[in-house]
Design an enzyme around this catalytic site. Structure first.
Site, PDB file in Angstrom:
ATOM      1  N   HIS A   1       0.848  -1.211   0.000  1.00  0.00           N
ATOM      2  CA  HIS A   1       0.000   0.000   0.000  1.00  0.00           C
ATOM      3  C   HIS A   1       0.879   1.256   0.000  1.00  0.00           C
ATOM      4  O   HIS A   1       0.634   2.193  -0.744  1.00  0.00           O
ATOM      5  CB  HIS A   1      -0.891   0.046   1.253  1.00  0.00           C
ATOM      6  CG  HIS A   1      -1.924  -1.038   1.335  1.00  0.00           C
ATOM      7  ND1 HIS A   1      -2.077  -1.835   2.445  1.00  0.00           N
ATOM      8  CD2 HIS A   1      -2.863  -1.446   0.451  1.00  0.00           C
ATOM      9  CE1 HIS A   1      -3.076  -2.679   2.244  1.00  0.00           C
ATOM     10  NE2 HIS A   1      -3.572  -2.470   1.040  1.00  0.00           N
TER      11      HIS A   1
ATOM     12  N   LYS B   1     -17.678  -6.303   8.455  1.00  0.00           N
ATOM     13  CA  LYS B   1     -16.557  -7.180   8.806  1.00  0.00           C
ATOM     14  C   LYS B   1     -16.130  -6.902  10.245  1.00  0.00           C
ATOM     15  O   LYS B   1     -16.449  -5.872  10.807  1.00  0.00           O
ATOM     16  CB  LYS B   1     -15.359  -6.871   7.911  1.00  0.00           C
ATOM     17  CG  LYS B   1     -15.482  -7.348   6.503  1.00  0.00           C
ATOM     18  CD  LYS B   1     -14.127  -7.152   5.827  1.00  0.00           C
ATOM     19  CE  LYS B   1     -14.237  -7.089   4.320  1.00  0.00           C
ATOM     20  NZ  LYS B   1     -13.002  -6.599   3.709  1.00  0.00           N
TER      21      LYS B   1
ATOM     22  N   ARG C   1      -2.060  -6.160  -8.318  1.00  0.00           N
ATOM     23  CA  ARG C   1      -0.933  -7.057  -8.053  1.00  0.00           C
ATOM     24  C   ARG C   1      -0.790  -8.140  -9.117  1.00  0.00           C
ATOM     25  O   ARG C   1       0.295  -8.543  -9.473  1.00  0.00           O
ATOM     26  CB  ARG C   1      -1.091  -7.727  -6.681  1.00  0.00           C
ATOM     27  CG  ARG C   1      -0.849  -6.791  -5.533  1.00  0.00           C
ATOM     28  CD  ARG C   1      -1.348  -7.360  -4.254  1.00  0.00           C
ATOM     29  NE  ARG C   1      -2.785  -7.616  -4.369  1.00  0.00           N
ATOM     30  CZ  ARG C   1      -3.560  -8.003  -3.371  1.00  0.00           C
ATOM     31  NH1 ARG C   1      -3.034  -8.214  -2.191  1.00  0.00           N
ATOM     32  NH2 ARG C   1      -4.849  -8.196  -3.547  1.00  0.00           N
TER      33      ARG C   1
HETATM   34  O1  PNS Z   1      -8.898  -2.799   0.349  1.00  0.00           O
HETATM   35  P1  PNS Z   1     -10.217  -3.250  -0.232  1.00  0.00           P
HETATM   36  O2  PNS Z   1     -11.034  -3.967   0.827  1.00  0.00           O
HETATM   37  O3  PNS Z   1     -10.050  -4.059  -1.490  1.00  0.00           O
HETATM   38  O4  PNS Z   1     -11.007  -1.909  -0.645  1.00  0.00           O
HETATM   39  C1  PNS Z   1     -12.301  -1.976  -1.203  1.00  0.00           C
HETATM   40  C2  PNS Z   1     -12.937  -0.577  -1.306  1.00  0.00           C
HETATM   41  C3  PNS Z   1     -12.892   0.143   0.010  1.00  0.00           C
HETATM   42  C4  PNS Z   1     -12.172   0.231  -2.350  1.00  0.00           C
HETATM   43  C5  PNS Z   1     -14.407  -0.788  -1.793  1.00  0.00           C
HETATM   44  O5  PNS Z   1     -15.015  -1.763  -0.996  1.00  0.00           O
HETATM   45  C6  PNS Z   1     -15.255   0.482  -1.715  1.00  0.00           C
HETATM   46  O6  PNS Z   1     -15.020   1.430  -2.444  1.00  0.00           O
HETATM   47  N1  PNS Z   1     -16.269   0.473  -0.817  1.00  0.00           N
HETATM   48  C7  PNS Z   1     -17.150   1.594  -0.617  1.00  0.00           C
HETATM   49  C8  PNS Z   1     -18.584   1.256  -1.058  1.00  0.00           C
HETATM   50  C9  PNS Z   1     -18.789   1.573  -2.535  1.00  0.00           C
HETATM   51  O7  PNS Z   1     -18.613   2.697  -2.977  1.00  0.00           O
HETATM   52  N2  PNS Z   1     -19.209   0.548  -3.316  1.00  0.00           N
HETATM   53  C10 PNS Z   1     -19.527   0.707  -4.719  1.00  0.00           C
HETATM   54  C11 PNS Z   1     -18.342   0.705  -5.631  1.00  0.00           C
HETATM   55  S1  PNS Z   1     -17.500  -0.815  -5.643  1.00  0.00           S
END
Ligand code: PNS
Length: 160
Positions: free
Chosen positions: A17, A41, A90
């Protein structure tokens, strides 16, 4: 000012990150790291703790800020006046889900684009889940997470 948002769970943040953030900070004026508050979670660290850990690890960057958000990412983007999402990729297996999220965000807010940065070869294997597993079984976190966070991650994983 060119503001980008780098969203994620960061539970905990890894050197992978931090590498993406460092590279984004060289390319853009302002990088907002957005920590998802995900009540569904049970995270290892609370959202406040994850913000604090990232803030500590990123304290030398003048153009990087760390915030938490809940709800839709596109709504948070509007609040911080950004229309570019940065994501690290990745492996090819990451791409399908990331592509789906990029298209969803673009459908919700057409002015928002997602830019993918390929992971450095040194961090292609690295994930937060792997870090937690290594710590749980007493392996060394050196090189996987910032040195300043090793003890706090080890302690929390031991408590679980
Ligand atoms: O590190 P991660 O868990 O892969 O991150 C995922 C994240 C936070 C980028 C994604 O879950 C997110 O954007 N969540 C917010 C809810 C949202 O906007 N959902 C619709 C678009 S996917």
């Amino acid at each position: 000012m060119n503001t980008v948002v780098y969203p994620g769970s960061f539970d905990p943040c890894t050197n992978g990150h931090l590498d993406i953030i460092a590279r984004a900070a060289r390319l853009f004026d302002r990088v907002v790291v957005a920590v998802l508050v995900n009540n569904a979670k049970t995270p290892l660290f609370s959202a406040e703790e994850r913000v604090d850990l990232l803030t500590e690890a990123l304290k030398d960057y003048d153009n990087v800020e760390v915030h938490s958000f809940s709800g839709l990412l596109v709504d948070f983007m509007k609040k911080v006046n950004a229309n570019i999402i940065i994501k690290g990729i990745r492996a090819l297996s990451d791409y399908e889900y990331e592509f789906q999220m990029a298209l969803t965000n673009n459908a919700l807010a057409p002015e928002i684009e997602t830019l993918f940065i390929p992971a450095s070869k040194d961090y292609m294997f690295l994930s937060s889940s792997l870090v937690k597993e290594v710590a749980k079984y007493g392996g060394t976190l050196t090189g996987l997470v910032p040195d300043c966070l090793i003890s706090v991650i080890n302690e929390r994983c031991k408590e679980r």
